[in-house]
Every structure is written in structure tokens, then in C-alpha cells.
Design an enzyme around this catalytic site. Structure first.
Site, short mmCIF file in Angstrom:
data_model
loop_
_atom_site.label_atom_id
_atom_site.label_comp_id
_atom_site.label_asym_id
_atom_site.label_seq_id
_atom_site.Cartn_x
_atom_site.Cartn_y
_atom_site.Cartn_z
N GLY A 45 -12.64 2.47 -3.37
CA GLY A 45 -12.55 3.90 -3.13
C GLY A 45 -13.60 4.66 -3.91
O GLY A 45 -13.90 4.33 -5.06
N CYS A 91 -15.48 -3.73 -1.64
CA CYS A 91 -15.65 -2.28 -1.58
C CYS A 91 -14.49 -1.60 -2.28
O CYS A 91 -13.39 -2.16 -2.39
CB CYS A 91 -15.75 -1.81 -0.14
SG CYS A 91 -14.36 -2.29 0.91
N HIS A 130 -3.75 -7.48 1.05
CA HIS A 130 -4.59 -6.78 0.07
C HIS A 130 -3.72 -5.96 -0.88
O HIS A 130 -3.61 -4.74 -0.75
CB HIS A 130 -5.57 -5.89 0.83
CG HIS A 130 -6.55 -5.15 -0.02
ND1 HIS A 130 -6.82 -5.45 -1.35
CD2 HIS A 130 -7.35 -4.06 0.29
CE1 HIS A 130 -7.72 -4.61 -1.81
NE2 HIS A 130 -8.05 -3.76 -0.85
N CYS A 138 -9.77 -0.61 -5.27
CA CYS A 138 -9.49 -1.97 -4.79
C CYS A 138 -10.08 -3.05 -5.70
O CYS A 138 -9.62 -4.18 -5.69
CB CYS A 138 -10.03 -2.16 -3.38
SG CYS A 138 -9.25 -1.09 -2.16
#
Length: 390
Positions: A378, A376, A346, A89
Site C-alpha cells: 500500500g 507490492c 494473503h 502487505c
């Protein structure tokens, strides 16, 4: 002393899954935002030394180095290279970090950083199809840990991680729903006030129209409606689709150089990249790394949390920014002031650059000196970036 500055920032409106951008190829979406960046800043594409482009699902239409394909589709000179990167992300936030490091080191003068994700055309998880990215050795390390699903190709699940965070920080379903509702309310207010307009580049559509506004904002939602949603990750859970980020399509781009080079070439700096760090934490819970990343960034910057005028903490799931608030003791009024991914969406590989673009506009509009962005990622990672208005 040399520095790294952002001299341009632009983004597309974010589209819902199967929404207005569903008919736009991700290469063309990327090319559009590259052209808009050059037009708005006045930069000469021939002077761009490299393009760092974030994209998570690098398969199908997003494969074969989408950064280079976007450069060519934009009509930029064939002499402009591009490379695609994946830090989940945070991919386009990492692209910004790499761009800053590259110009600071003198390896380049002008770098474009950004990213894209068409989650409609290339669904999340497409790159895992037919593969098993977790080896037996890696599985052995986490087998038996709560939240680890040994029988799945991707045994770390972000939704389960969000539930673990909610339990650890004692966050109730009501708190999560209230946070989600507030995200939509903030985004709607910003949209109504025209706050997003300066950062947006409307996208031409195949039917001749233009897509000009974020379409994920749900003005009609309420605590009652949010309370009716199911909890898909745990039977006794508190996280729902309403308190999670939306699956979206979009792209964003930033131009990075040094103050000296910008001055010599007539480019106006928007902000200085003050501090850029990356951190990692428990990969099973997965979503807690913004907390140590923020601490690391503040420590390196020599700043206190109270000196930061705006915080953008990606709303992957509502427990993420709420746990971040609890640990940092930051002012909640300064958090995601124009809404976040719960309302705006997102688009994975493009979100880091989208968030930075929005934060820079908010800082400019309100005369805020320092802004901090973290998200945050993965695998239990997080980037954190502190920028200073100039």
C-alpha cells in the site's frame, strides 16, 4: 566479515476468511508459530534479543503491540521484547530486513522476524474506521489523477490500481484468469506432493482438532468458472475476485542471527540474506514498485535476473506478477513455483514471512542457490529480498 542468516522458518497453514482459523485469536496464532520456531530450531527463547512482528490492521485484537503480547502468550521469558510494524502487505518482509540489519550492526545477536493477520477477526480497513488518513494537502497532490477517488477515506484503491496495470501492460481477462488457474494448479500439486509439510506447524483448534493444510486452494476451479466472475473495480475491467489474492488468516516466523553466533550456539543456517532493499513508485497505481525494487536488489547484489533460480512475486492481483515478468524478462517457469496468494491466500501482515518460508523450502528441495522475493505494498512501495542457500 559478518553476515545475516536465517536459522529457522515456519508458518501456519493459511485459512480462508471465516474458515478454520476464525476461532483463533491473532495473539494466540502468533504465539503458536513462535513456539514452533523455537522447537524446530532448538533456539533458547531467553536468548532472543527482540521480536519484529508485521501486522497491518493494528486495532482491536491486533492492537496494543501484538508482538509483545505474542511473546508473552507463547510463554517466552518476560525479558524478551517485541515491536509491531506496518509496511502494509510487506510488513513481515520488512521485519526480516530490520532483523538482518540489527544483527549485522551488532545491536543484537538473535532476532525473530515474522507477522500475523487475522482478516476474519480484524477485517481489512478496520484501522481506518472513523478516521481520515489522507490530509487535504495530500489529496491536493493527487486530485485529478486517474484512479484517485477524492470522496473516499482511502482514495488509492488497489483493485483500481490492478486495472490500471492491466491496461498499461495490455493484459487481457483471459491472461489474468489463466494465471489465476495456474496458481491453484501449482499449489494443489505442491500440497499433494507434501512439499508444504516441512514448513507448516498445524494449529490446535478449540474443538480439539488441528488445522494442518492450506485451505484456499480451489481444485475445482476452471477457466470457465473464473470467466463467470464479475469485475468489481471497473465496469469494463478485467480483474475479478478470482484473479486477486484471497482474504486470509495466518502467521509465520523466521529466526535471524549471524553465521558466527549460529555456529557457537548450535543453530544451522538455512540461507544468507544476501541483499535487502525497499523501493517506492506511483502510489495511485500502487502495485508497480516490485519492478524497480527488483532492479535495485539485482544491482546491489551484482547479479543478473537469469542467476536467480526462483522468484516469489506476491500475487496481490494477477496483473502484478505478469507486469513484473514483462519488465524483468524473467523465466516464467521460475515464478511462484508452488502457487501464490491467489491460491494460498494473503494474510497481510504475515505474508512476507510466509512467502519467504515457502521459498526457502523450495530452494532447499531443489538445490537452488539464489532466490528473490518481492511484493507490492500500500502506498506504492515494495520490498525485495535476495537470499542465498547455505
Amino acid at each position: 566479515m559478518s553476515d545475516a542468516v536465517i536459522v529457522g522458518a515456519v508458518r501456519t497453514p493459511v485459512g480462508r476468511r471465516k474458515g478454520s482459523l476464525a476461532g483463533v485469536h491473532p495473539v494466540d496464532l502468533s504465539a503458536h508459530v513462535l513456539r514452533a520456531l523455537a522447537e524446530r530450531t532448538g533456539l533458547d527463547p531467553a536468548q532472543v534479543d527482540d521480536v519484529f512482528w508485521g501486522c497491518v490492521s493494528q486495532v482491536g485484537e491486533q492492537s496494543w503491540n501484538i508482538a509483545r503480547n505474542a511473546v508473552l502468550a507463547a510463554g517466552w521469558p518476560e525479558t524478551v521484547p517485541g515491536t509491531t510494524l506496518d509496511r502494509q502487505c510487506g510488513s513481515s518482509q520488512q521485519a526480516l530486513h530490520f532483523a538482518a540489519a540489527t544483527v549485522l550492526s551488532g545491536q543484537a545477536d538473535l532476532v525473530v522476524a515474522g507477522g500475523v493477520e487475522s482478516m476474519t477477526r480484524v477485517p481489512m480497513g478496520s484501522s481506518v474506521a472513523g478516521g481520515m488518513p489522507f490530509s487535504d494537502q495530500l489529496r491536493d497532490r493527487y486530485r485529478g489523477v486517474e484512479g484517485f477517488a477524492d470522496d473516499a477515506p482511502l482514495p488509492f484503491n488497489q483493485g483500481v490500481g490492478a486495472e490500471l496495470i492491466a491496461r498499461r501492460w495490455r493484459l487481457s481477462r483471459t491472461q489474468l484468469d489463466e494465471f489465476a488457474l495456474t496458481s491453484h494448479e501449482k499449489a494443489a500439486a505442491a500440497q499433494d506432493a507434501g512439499a508444504f509439510d516441512p514448513e507448516l506447524t498445524p494449529v490446535p483448534l478449540v474443538d480439539g482438532g488441528k488445522f494442518a493444510a492450506d485451505e484456499g486452494i480451489r481444485r475445482e476451479t476452471s477457466l470457465e468458472k473464473l470467466g463467470e466472475l464479475s469485475t468489481p473495480f471497473r465496469v469494463d475491467g478485467v480483474v475479478t475476485a478470482g484473479s486477486a489474492s484471497q482474504i486470509s488468516d495466518g502467521a509465520a516466523a523466521l529466526a535471524v542471527t549471524t553465521s558466527e553466533w549460529a555456529s557457537r550456539h548450535g543453530l544451522r543456517p538455512l540461507a544468507r540474506i544476501h541483499t535487502a532493499v525497499v523501493a517506492a513508485d506511483d502510489p495511485v497505481t500502487m502495485l508497480t514498485a516490485p519492478i524497480p525494487a527488483t532492479a535495485k536488489a539485482l544491482r546491489r547484489a551484482g547479479l543478473g535476473i537469469e542467476e536467480i533460480g526462483v522468484y516469489e512475486v506476491n500475487e496481490a492481483f494477477a496483473p502484478v506478477p505478469l507486469a513484473w515478468l514483462a519488465e524483468t524478462e524473467a523465466d516464467p517457469e521460475r515464478l511462484n513455483p508452488r502457487g501464490g496468494a491467489i491460491a494460498l491466500g494473503h494474510p497481510l501482515g504475515g505474508s512476507g514471512a510466509r512467502i519467504m518460508t515457502t521459498m526457502l523450502q523450495h530452494m532447499h528441495d531443489n538445490g537452488i542457490r539464489y532466490g528473490l522475493q518481492t511484493m507490492c505494498e500500500g502506498g506504492g512501495m515494495a520490498n525485495a529480498t535476495i537470499v542465498e542457500l547455505v
